[in-house]
Design a protein around this motif. Sequence first.
Motif, PDB file in Angstrom:
ATOM      1  N   GLY A   1       1.304  -1.474   0.147  1.00 23.36           N
ATOM      2  CA  GLY A   1      -0.026  -0.240   0.436  1.00 23.36           C
ATOM      3  C   GLY A   1       1.213   1.118   0.528  1.00 23.36           C
ATOM      4  O   GLY A   1       0.594   2.091   0.417  1.00 23.36           O
ATOM      5  N   ARG A   2       1.994   1.012  -0.595  1.00 25.31           N
ATOM      6  CA  ARG A   2       2.585   2.276  -0.625  1.00 25.31           C
ATOM      7  C   ARG A   2       3.259   3.307  -1.790  1.00 25.31           C
ATOM      8  O   ARG A   2       2.908   2.116  -2.974  1.00 25.31           O
ATOM      9  CB  ARG A   2       3.952   1.838  -0.403  1.00 25.31           C
ATOM     10  N   THR A   3       3.215   4.310  -2.205  1.00 24.68           N
ATOM     11  CA  THR A   3       3.119   4.972  -3.518  1.00 24.68           C
ATOM     12  C   THR A   3       5.160   5.131  -3.681  1.00 24.68           C
ATOM     13  O   THR A   3       5.539   4.621  -3.443  1.00 24.68           O
ATOM     14  CB  THR A   3       2.550   6.477  -2.804  1.00 24.68           C
ATOM     15  N   LEU A   4       4.689   5.240  -5.365  1.00 28.98           N
ATOM     16  CA  LEU A   4       5.581   5.369  -5.551  1.00 28.98           C
ATOM     17  C   LEU A   4       6.594   6.480  -4.874  1.00 28.98           C
ATOM     18  O   LEU A   4       8.165   6.348  -4.909  1.00 28.98           O
ATOM     19  CB  LEU A   4       5.987   5.923  -7.320  1.00 28.98           C
ATOM     20  N   ARG A   5       6.629   7.653  -4.727  1.00 26.84           N
ATOM     21  CA  ARG A   5       7.184   8.837  -4.021  1.00 26.84           C
ATOM     22  C   ARG A   5       7.486   8.274  -2.560  1.00 26.84           C
ATOM     23  O   ARG A   5       8.792   8.484  -2.107  1.00 26.84           O
ATOM     24  CB  ARG A   5       5.719  10.196  -3.494  1.00 26.84           C
ATOM     25  N   GLU A   6       7.301   7.529  -1.700  1.00 27.06           N
ATOM     26  CA  GLU A   6       7.301   6.884  -0.434  1.00 27.06           C
ATOM     27  C   GLU A   6       8.633   5.799  -0.596  1.00 27.06           C
ATOM     28  O   GLU A   6       9.474   6.046  -0.467  1.00 27.06           O
ATOM     29  CB  GLU A   6       6.247   6.153   0.538  1.00 27.06           C
ATOM     30  N   VAL A   7       8.413   5.325  -1.770  1.00 28.63           N
ATOM     31  CA  VAL A   7       9.513   3.906  -1.253  1.00 28.63           C
ATOM     32  C   VAL A   7      10.703   4.643  -2.311  1.00 28.63           C
ATOM     33  O   VAL A   7      12.456   4.493  -2.027  1.00 28.63           O
ATOM     34  CB  VAL A   7       9.277   2.845  -2.775  1.00 28.63           C
ATOM     35  N   SER A   8      10.741   6.050  -3.483  1.00 25.83           N
ATOM     36  CA  SER A   8      11.857   6.383  -4.256  1.00 25.83           C
ATOM     37  C   SER A   8      12.466   7.196  -3.005  1.00 25.83           C
ATOM     38  O   SER A   8      13.688   7.039  -2.658  1.00 25.83           O
ATOM     39  CB  SER A   8      11.445   7.520  -4.826  1.00 25.83           C
ATOM     40  N   SER A   9      11.753   7.620  -2.507  1.00 21.77           N
ATOM     41  CA  SER A   9      12.555   8.565  -1.449  1.00 21.77           C
ATOM     42  C   SER A   9      13.127   7.796  -0.190  1.00 21.77           C
ATOM     43  O   SER A   9      14.626   7.686   0.181  1.00 21.77           O
ATOM     44  CB  SER A   9      11.288   9.096  -0.237  1.00 21.77           C
ATOM     45  N   SER A  10      12.574   6.735   0.497  1.00 20.72           N
ATOM     46  CA  SER A  10      13.557   4.862   1.441  1.00 20.72           C
ATOM     47  C   SER A  10      14.249   5.013   0.718  1.00 20.72           C
ATOM     48  O   SER A  10      15.654   5.085   1.133  1.00 20.72           O
ATOM     49  CB  SER A  10      12.055   4.429   1.126  1.00 20.72           C
ATOM     50  N   ALA A  11      14.611   4.618  -0.811  1.00 18.97           N
ATOM     51  CA  ALA A  11      16.109   4.029  -1.092  1.00 18.97           C
ATOM     52  C   ALA A  11      16.811   5.342  -2.154  1.00 18.97           C
ATOM     53  O   ALA A  11      17.926   4.830  -2.020  1.00 18.97           O
ATOM     54  CB  ALA A  11      14.862   3.515  -2.238  1.00 18.97           C
ATOM     55  N   ARG A  12      16.012   6.636  -2.075  1.00 15.72           N
ATOM     56  CA  ARG A  12      16.904   7.523  -2.245  1.00 15.72           C
ATOM     57  C   ARG A  12      17.007   7.219  -3.625  1.00 15.72           C
ATOM     58  O   ARG A  12      18.345   7.504  -4.818  1.00 15.72           O
ATOM     59  CB  ARG A  12      18.008   7.551  -2.138  1.00 15.72           C
ATOM     60  N   VAL A  13      16.060   7.231  -4.323  1.00 15.53           N
ATOM     61  CA  VAL A  13      16.363   7.178  -5.707  1.00 15.53           C
ATOM     62  C   VAL A  13      15.296   8.292  -6.311  1.00 15.53           C
ATOM     63  O   VAL A  13      14.283   8.143  -5.749  1.00 15.53           O
ATOM     64  CB  VAL A  13      15.418   5.542  -5.785  1.00 15.53           C
ATOM     65  N   SER A  14      15.430   8.708  -7.460  1.00 13.06           N
ATOM     66  CA  SER A  14      14.054   9.753  -7.952  1.00 13.06           C
ATOM     67  C   SER A  14      13.248   8.874  -8.840  1.00 13.06           C
ATOM     68  O   SER A  14      12.967   7.973  -8.483  1.00 13.06           O
ATOM     69  CB  SER A  14      14.803  10.337  -8.960  1.00 13.06           C
ATOM     70  N   LEU A  15      12.236   9.704  -8.138  1.00 14.09           N
ATOM     71  CA  LEU A  15      10.651   9.358  -8.442  1.00 14.09           C
ATOM     72  C   LEU A  15      10.228   9.309  -9.672  1.00 14.09           C
ATOM     73  O   LEU A  15      10.468   7.631 -10.127  1.00 14.09           O
ATOM     74  CB  LEU A  15       9.518  10.328  -7.764  1.00 14.09           C
ATOM     75  N   GLY A  16      11.228   9.908 -10.386  1.00 13.40           N
ATOM     76  CA  GLY A  16      10.639   9.495 -12.727  1.00 13.40           C
ATOM     77  C   GLY A  16      12.028   8.373 -12.934  1.00 13.40           C
ATOM     78  O   GLY A  16      11.122   7.543 -13.500  1.00 13.40           O
ATOM     79  N   TYR A  17      12.794   8.131 -12.096  1.00 12.06           N
ATOM     80  CA  TYR A  17      13.690   6.715 -12.484  1.00 12.06           C
ATOM     81  C   TYR A  17      13.309   5.577 -11.708  1.00 12.06           C
ATOM     82  O   TYR A  17      12.931   4.580 -12.536  1.00 12.06           O
ATOM     83  CB  TYR A  17      14.849   6.717 -11.382  1.00 12.06           C
ATOM     84  N   LEU A  18      12.564   5.539 -10.590  1.00 14.13           N
ATOM     85  CA  LEU A  18      11.441   3.616 -10.239  1.00 14.13           C
ATOM     86  C   LEU A  18      10.955   4.067 -11.384  1.00 14.13           C
ATOM     87  O   LEU A  18      10.478   3.366 -11.095  1.00 14.13           O
ATOM     88  CB  LEU A  18      10.965   4.724  -8.662  1.00 14.13           C
ATOM     89  N   SER A  19       9.587   4.490 -11.421  1.00 14.42           N
ATOM     90  CA  SER A  19       8.470   4.839 -12.249  1.00 14.42           C
ATOM     91  C   SER A  19       9.057   4.338 -13.653  1.00 14.42           C
ATOM     92  O   SER A  19       8.478   2.852 -14.031  1.00 14.42           O
ATOM     93  CB  SER A  19       7.877   5.987 -12.671  1.00 14.42           C
ATOM     94  N   GLU A  20      10.345   4.493 -13.912  1.00 14.90           N
ATOM     95  CA  GLU A  20      10.783   3.724 -15.415  1.00 14.90           C
ATOM     96  C   GLU A  20      10.897   2.593 -14.772  1.00 14.90           C
ATOM     97  O   GLU A  20      10.965   1.490 -15.953  1.00 14.90           O
ATOM     98  CB  GLU A  20      11.963   4.824 -16.095  1.00 14.90           C
ATOM     99  N   VAL A  21      11.665   2.057 -13.674  1.00 16.58           N
ATOM    100  CA  VAL A  21      12.727   1.126 -13.382  1.00 16.58           C
ATOM    101  C   VAL A  21      11.141  -0.184 -13.460  1.00 16.58           C
ATOM    102  O   VAL A  21      10.699  -1.071 -14.114  1.00 16.58           O
ATOM    103  CB  VAL A  21      13.152   0.862 -12.516  1.00 16.58           C
TER     104      VAL A  21
END
Length: 124
Positions: free
Chosen positions: A20-40
């Motif tokens: 139940g997590r958002t891309l924003r939450e995971v990207s912040s925790s992983a220290r990866v940009s939101l856009g890059y995580l979305s592309e992955v």
Amino acid sequence: MILLRRLLGDVLRRQRQRQGRTLREVSSSARVSLGYLSEVERGQKEASSELLSAICDALDVRMSELMREVSDELALAELARSAAATEPVPTPVRPMLNSVSVTGVPPERVTIKAPTEAVDVVAA
């Protein structure tokens, strides 16, 4: 053609959505940009092992569990592709598994392993 980056992205997205997590939450925790995580997640970018490790840490998922799920998806895709080469098979092709009841185990820590013997593949 089966693309590993797409299968990996699909599995990562499912893991994130199960929590139940958002891309924003995971990207912040992983220290990866939101856009890059979305592309992955969409299979548009190949993730390095370092990036996968950071995402797995952020999702609290072992990389071996992630890779096992990707491997299972790859095996199913290969079965579907080889079956399609010999005769038309409606997709998705999924193995029929017996139901299993698990109690007292957190759902994010349940791993289902495919049987080592042959599995009949039946069109759903």
